[in-house]
Design a protein around this motif. Structure first.
Motif, PDB file in Angstrom:
ATOM      1  N   ILE A   1       0.841  -1.200   0.000  1.00 60.54           N
ATOM      2  CA  ILE A   1       0.000   0.000   0.000  1.00 60.54           C
ATOM      3  C   ILE A   1       0.880   1.257   0.000  1.00 60.54           C
ATOM      4  CG2 ILE A   1      -1.696   1.306   1.357  1.00 60.54           C
ATOM      5  CD1 ILE A   1      -2.996  -1.060   0.047  1.00 60.54           C
ATOM      6  N   ASP A   2       1.926   1.232   0.843  1.00 63.38           N
ATOM      7  CA  ASP A   2       2.824   2.392   0.896  1.00 63.38           C
ATOM      8  C   ASP A   2       3.456   2.671  -0.457  1.00 63.38           C
ATOM      9  OD1 ASP A   2       2.307   2.790   3.484  1.00 63.38           O
ATOM     10  OD2 ASP A   2       4.160   1.898   4.264  1.00 63.38           O
ATOM     11  N   GLU A   3       3.926   1.613  -1.080  1.00 61.39           N
ATOM     12  CA  GLU A   3       4.604   1.786  -2.376  1.00 61.39           C
ATOM     13  C   GLU A   3       3.647   2.322  -3.431  1.00 61.39           C
ATOM     14  OE1 GLU A   3       7.419  -0.029  -4.236  1.00 61.39           O
ATOM     15  OE2 GLU A   3       8.646  -0.451  -2.466  1.00 61.39           O
ATOM     16  N   MET A   4       2.446   1.763  -3.423  1.00 60.43           N
ATOM     17  CA  MET A   4       1.466   2.200  -4.416  1.00 60.43           C
ATOM     18  C   MET A   4       1.117   3.666  -4.208  1.00 60.43           C
ATOM     19  SD  MET A   4       0.929  -0.214  -6.574  1.00 60.43           S
ATOM     20  CE  MET A   4      -0.456   0.322  -7.531  1.00 60.43           C
ATOM     21  N   GLU A   5       1.052   4.048  -2.950  1.00 62.58           N
ATOM     22  CA  GLU A   5       0.713   5.433  -2.658  1.00 62.58           C
ATOM     23  C   GLU A   5       1.744   6.381  -3.249  1.00 62.58           C
ATOM     24  OE1 GLU A   5      -0.125   6.230   1.433  1.00 62.58           O
ATOM     25  OE2 GLU A   5      -1.118   8.120   0.936  1.00 62.58           O
ATOM     26  N   LYS A   6       3.000   5.906  -3.252  1.00 62.03           N
ATOM     27  CA  LYS A   6       4.047   6.750  -3.830  1.00 62.03           C
ATOM     28  C   LYS A   6       3.964   6.768  -5.347  1.00 62.03           C
ATOM     29  CE  LYS A   6       7.247   5.575  -0.242  1.00 62.03           C
ATOM     30  NZ  LYS A   6       8.037   4.373  -0.061  1.00 62.03           N
ATOM     31  N   LYS A   7       3.504   5.651  -5.904  1.00 66.01           N
ATOM     32  CA  LYS A   7       3.528   5.495  -7.354  1.00 66.01           C
ATOM     33  C   LYS A   7       2.408   6.221  -8.096  1.00 66.01           C
ATOM     34  CE  LYS A   7       5.503   1.106  -8.745  1.00 66.01           C
ATOM     35  NZ  LYS A   7       6.129   1.002  -9.848  1.00 66.01           N
ATOM     36  N   VAL A   8       1.227   6.210  -7.509  1.00 65.47           N
ATOM     37  CA  VAL A   8       0.097   6.734  -8.283  1.00 65.47           C
ATOM     38  C   VAL A   8      -0.422   8.055  -7.728  1.00 65.47           C
ATOM     39  CG1 VAL A   8      -0.624   4.409  -8.995  1.00 65.47           C
ATOM     40  CG2 VAL A   8      -1.674   5.453  -6.991  1.00 65.47           C
ATOM     41  N   ASP A   9      -1.175   8.708  -8.562  1.00 67.63           N
ATOM     42  CA  ASP A   9      -1.846   9.954  -8.211  1.00 67.63           C
ATOM     43  C   ASP A   9      -2.670   9.815  -6.927  1.00 67.63           C
ATOM     44  OD1 ASP A   9      -1.569  11.747 -10.423  1.00 67.63           O
ATOM     45  OD2 ASP A   9      -3.678  12.263  -9.967  1.00 67.63           O
ATOM     46  N   PRO A  10      -2.720  10.840  -6.088  1.00 69.11           N
ATOM     47  CA  PRO A  10      -3.491  10.674  -4.846  1.00 69.11           C
ATOM     48  C   PRO A  10      -4.944  10.255  -5.061  1.00 69.11           C
ATOM     49  CG  PRO A  10      -2.237  12.709  -4.805  1.00 69.11           C
ATOM     50  CD  PRO A  10      -2.022  12.116  -6.154  1.00 69.11           C
ATOM     51  N   HIS A  11      -5.616  10.858  -6.067  1.00 71.22           N
ATOM     52  CA  HIS A  11      -7.040  10.479  -6.173  1.00 71.22           C
ATOM     53  C   HIS A  11      -7.216   9.081  -6.755  1.00 71.22           C
ATOM     54  CE1 HIS A  11      -7.089  12.345 -10.283  1.00 71.22           C
ATOM     55  NE2 HIS A  11      -7.760  11.246 -10.507  1.00 71.22           N
ATOM     56  N   ILE A  12      -6.257   8.659  -7.559  1.00 69.88           N
ATOM     57  CA  ILE A  12      -6.315   7.272  -8.049  1.00 69.88           C
ATOM     58  C   ILE A  12      -6.083   6.326  -6.874  1.00 69.88           C
ATOM     59  CG2 ILE A  12      -5.060   5.547  -9.408  1.00 69.88           C
ATOM     60  CD1 ILE A  12      -5.000   7.443 -11.641  1.00 69.88           C
ATOM     61  N   PHE A  13      -5.136   6.720  -6.047  1.00 71.59           N
ATOM     62  CA  PHE A  13      -4.841   5.887  -4.886  1.00 71.59           C
ATOM     63  C   PHE A  13      -6.082   5.750  -4.015  1.00 71.59           C
ATOM     64  CE2 PHE A  13      -3.649   5.337  -0.482  1.00 71.59           C
ATOM     65  CZ  PHE A  13      -2.884   4.179  -0.582  1.00 71.59           C
ATOM     66  N   GLU A  14      -6.675   6.874  -3.741  1.00 64.16           N
ATOM     67  CA  GLU A  14      -7.829   6.872  -2.850  1.00 64.16           C
ATOM     68  C   GLU A  14      -8.989   6.050  -3.403  1.00 64.16           C
ATOM     69  OE1 GLU A  14     -10.906  10.214  -1.445  1.00 64.16           O
ATOM     70  OE2 GLU A  14      -8.818  10.869  -1.670  1.00 64.16           O
ATOM     71  N   ASN A  15      -9.212   6.200  -4.731  1.00 64.28           N
ATOM     72  CA  ASN A  15     -10.372   5.537  -5.304  1.00 64.28           C
ATOM     73  C   ASN A  15     -10.146   4.085  -5.684  1.00 64.28           C
ATOM     74  OD1 ASN A  15     -12.575   7.518  -5.522  1.00 64.28           O
ATOM     75  ND2 ASN A  15     -10.945   8.689  -6.498  1.00 64.28           N
TER      76      ASN A  15
ATOM     77  N   PRO B   1      -9.423   0.919  -1.589  1.00 68.73           N
ATOM     78  CA  PRO B   1     -10.459  -0.079  -1.305  1.00 68.73           C
ATOM     79  C   PRO B   1      -9.995  -1.546  -1.425  1.00 68.73           C
ATOM     80  CG  PRO B   1     -11.264   1.603  -2.810  1.00 68.73           C
ATOM     81  CD  PRO B   1      -9.779   1.786  -2.714  1.00 68.73           C
ATOM     82  N   LEU B   2      -8.808  -1.769  -1.948  1.00 67.62           N
ATOM     83  CA  LEU B   2      -8.355  -3.161  -2.056  1.00 67.62           C
ATOM     84  C   LEU B   2      -8.114  -3.737  -0.667  1.00 67.62           C
ATOM     85  CD1 LEU B   2      -5.678  -2.824  -4.902  1.00 67.62           C
ATOM     86  CD2 LEU B   2      -8.049  -3.559  -5.126  1.00 67.62           C
ATOM     87  N   GLU B   3      -8.492  -5.015  -0.498  1.00 64.70           N
ATOM     88  CA  GLU B   3      -8.245  -5.667   0.794  1.00 64.70           C
ATOM     89  C   GLU B   3      -7.547  -6.990   0.569  1.00 64.70           C
ATOM     90  OE1 GLU B   3     -11.991  -6.211   2.767  1.00 64.70           O
ATOM     91  OE2 GLU B   3     -12.283  -4.048   2.959  1.00 64.70           O
TER      92      GLU B   3
ATOM     93  N   LEU C   1     -10.628  17.166 -18.034  1.00 62.52           N
ATOM     94  CA  LEU C   1     -11.443  16.033 -17.611  1.00 62.52           C
ATOM     95  C   LEU C   1     -10.640  15.249 -16.580  1.00 62.52           C
ATOM     96  CD1 LEU C   1     -14.152  14.672 -18.251  1.00 62.52           C
ATOM     97  CD2 LEU C   1     -12.956  13.219 -19.853  1.00 62.52           C
ATOM     98  N   GLN C   2     -11.264  14.976 -15.449  1.00 61.16           N
ATOM     99  CA  GLN C   2     -10.558  14.244 -14.400  1.00 61.16           C
ATOM    100  C   GLN C   2     -10.018  12.930 -14.940  1.00 61.16           C
ATOM    101  OE1 GLN C   2     -13.164  13.502 -11.128  1.00 61.16           O
ATOM    102  NE2 GLN C   2     -13.522  15.680 -10.739  1.00 61.16           N
ATOM    103  N   GLU C   3      -8.832  12.608 -14.493  1.00 65.72           N
ATOM    104  CA  GLU C   3      -8.158  11.402 -14.970  1.00 65.72           C
ATOM    105  C   GLU C   3      -9.046  10.163 -14.813  1.00 65.72           C
ATOM    106  OE1 GLU C   3      -5.580   9.226 -16.869  1.00 65.72           O
ATOM    107  OE2 GLU C   3      -5.447  11.405 -16.688  1.00 65.72           O
ATOM    108  N   ARG C   4      -9.747  10.098 -13.689  1.00 60.90           N
ATOM    109  CA  ARG C   4     -10.532   8.883 -13.480  1.00 60.90           C
ATOM    110  C   ARG C   4     -11.699   8.788 -14.456  1.00 60.90           C
ATOM    111  NH1 ARG C   4     -13.742   9.520  -7.827  1.00 60.90           N
ATOM    112  NH2 ARG C   4     -14.541  11.631  -8.107  1.00 60.90           N
TER     113      ARG C   4
END
Ligand code: ADP
Ligand code: MG
Length: 462
Positions: A16-30, A34-36, A270-273
């Motif tokens: 999770i930490d690594e992904m947070e560094k890798k992707v955009d904050p809103h992509i991370f959040e959305n 939610p992954l478990e 247009l928002q990335e998502r």
């Protein structure tokens, strides 16, 4: 065992930490938040996701990154599996159920009032059917996908995103999908609307506190046809609302068709998502029709009006309107109106006179040597007269050669004519310039870049 679980939890946290560094904050959040982690068993790392939309989305867009990070963290051979965990609806308590029975006894069942908001056929133009849509190389892929969607709505190609220039048949094709589905399922709740109207209704519902009604309306349909999606841009609230509407429909397996004048990535602000979501089904384009298709469209339209128009006239019209079917049809309508009103045979000469103004306008908007010279001169901040002068300084020579090159590429002027246009130079000078620029386009990035910009300017001037 406890140790393994602990270790796995640690790995998951690092992931999770690594992904947070890798992707955009809103992509991370959305998407990542939610992954478990579910379990790691028999070489399978199982991850829970909240719904099917997530699953296909994650698989299509983030699989590489996720695999990349996880394989670095887990030194074993394993595969990643996503499990869809739909949140169960909480069962009602017995008192709630009893209360409901009492209220139904008292008030009866309220009929669902959906039909008044959705008058399926009336929102669609009767003429915009598949039967009336002429297929040619410029649109056959888009038409094929549209047909596919009517046979398998909500299945593989969701959303279907159709883009293309003005008047090329996007709305027609999109509504054709609506007609076709209604033929098979007359009860299908089809909603066609422009993104602009969506926005206006949304703003209205904010103002009148009827946002819940608004949501219900948009989320209770079977087929959403939203036209000219480029208008959703920039408005944050609308994008948010559209995003949720989209998700709700998508998750319920309902088909969505969108159109725009450009591909999702090119829609400004247009928002990335949303960009990614629009592109997550299939993106198809419609190009300007070729001459043959244009003639076929005119024939179909004339037949539709039960009027026969001589071929030479159809040809003349088809040649005059290359990039917009609406204008093409407009010209034909004008010609038809003339024949009907004057009750006389239409000749090519008459047609030319009738259409003189519109076709003439078209001619003048074509790219001419003059326009090229002016555009290139402005671009390099020199004077058009410099092209014709004898000067050979480098600051003039290169722009002159670029202008010659573009004139050769974009107009019908012959080599001697081009020489003439550039101050009476010899045609061998033109050839030399042409070859030189051709070589520079391949080998020299700045020149290629400059020419690209000039071309963009020219297209804007068209
Ligand atoms: P867009 O939405 O791309 O701006 P429309 O769908 O409104 O374009 O099309 C403009 C006009 O051209 C409509 O009247 C439509 O029926 C007609 N048209 C466009 N493409 C075709 C086609 N392939 N066959 C028949 N008519 C077409
Ligand atoms: Mg349209």
């Amino acid at each position: 065992m406890a140790k393994t679980v602990e270790k796995l939890t640690k790995i998951w946290e690092s992931f999770i930490d690594e992904m947070e560094k890798k992707v955009d904050p809103h992509i991370f959040e959305n998407w990542i938040g939610p992954l478990e982690l579910y379990r790691f068993e028999e070489g399978k790392l199982e991850i829970n996701v909240p719904n099917h939309f997530y699953k296909s989305w994650i698989e299509a867009n983030f699989m590489d990154q996720i695999t990349d990070v996880l394989t670095r963290l887990i030194p074993l051979d394993f595969t990643i599996v996503f499990r869809v965990i739909e949140k169960p609806v909480k069962p009602k308590t017995d008192t709630q159920v009893k209360n409901e029975i009492i209220s139904i006894k008292k008030e009866g069942i309220k009929k669902k009032k959906t039909s008044s908001t959705f008058i399926p056929k009336s929102t669609l133009d009767n003429d915009y059917t598949f039967e009336n849509f002429v297929v040619g190389p410029s649109n056959e892929f888009a038409k094929g996908m549209a047909l596919y969607v009517t046979k398998n709505p909500g299945k593989s190609y969701n959303p279907l995103f159709i883009y293309g220039g003005v008047g090329l048949g996007k709305t027609h094709l999109m509504q054709g999908i609506g007609h076709e589905i209604l033929k098979k399922q007359p009860d299908c709740k089809v909603l066609y609307l422009s993104a602009e109207r969506f926005m206006n209704e949304l703003i209205y519902s904010y103002g009148t506190d009827s946002i819940i009604k608004f949501r219900k309306k948009f989320r209770n349909i079977d087929l959403l046809l939203m036209d000219d999606i480029q208008f959703v841009t920039g408005k944050k609230g609308t994008q948010e609302e559209f995003f949720h509407t989209f998700n709700t429909l998508y998750e319920r397996g309902q088909q969505i068709v969108l159109t725009s004048d450009r591909p999702p990535k090119k829609i400004p602000d247009l928002q990335e998502r949303l960009v990614s979501r629009f592109a997550s089904g299939i993106v198809v384009d419609i190009q300007a029709p070729n001459l043959e298709t244009r003639i076929a469209i005119l024939k179909k339209k004339a037949m539709h009006e039960s009027i026969s128009i001589p071929n030479d006239i159809l040809n003349f019209i088809a040649k005059g309107f290359k990039s917009n079917v609406r204008e093409l049809e407009g010209a034909l309508t004008k010609v038809i109106a003339y024949t009907v009103i004057n009750n006389k045979d239409l000749t090519l000469d008459n047609a030319k006179i009738i259409l003189k103004d519109i076709i003439h306008q078209k001619d003048s908007s074509e790219i001419t040597a003059d326009l090229i010279q002016r555009t290139v001169a402005t671009f390099f901040d020199i004077r058009v007269a410099d092209f014709k002068a004898k000067k050979r300084t480098k600051s003039i020579a290169l722009p002159r050669q670029i202008a010659m090159y573009l004139t050769r590429e974009l107009t019908d002027a012959s080599l001697p004519e081009i020489g003439e246009l550039f101050g009476g130079r010899d045609h061998t000078t033109v050839i030399h310039a042409y070859k030189k620029i051709q070589g520079l386009i391949e080998s020299n990035d700045p020149v290629r870049y400059q020419i690209q910009n000039i071309l963009n300017e020219l297209k804007g001037n068209e």
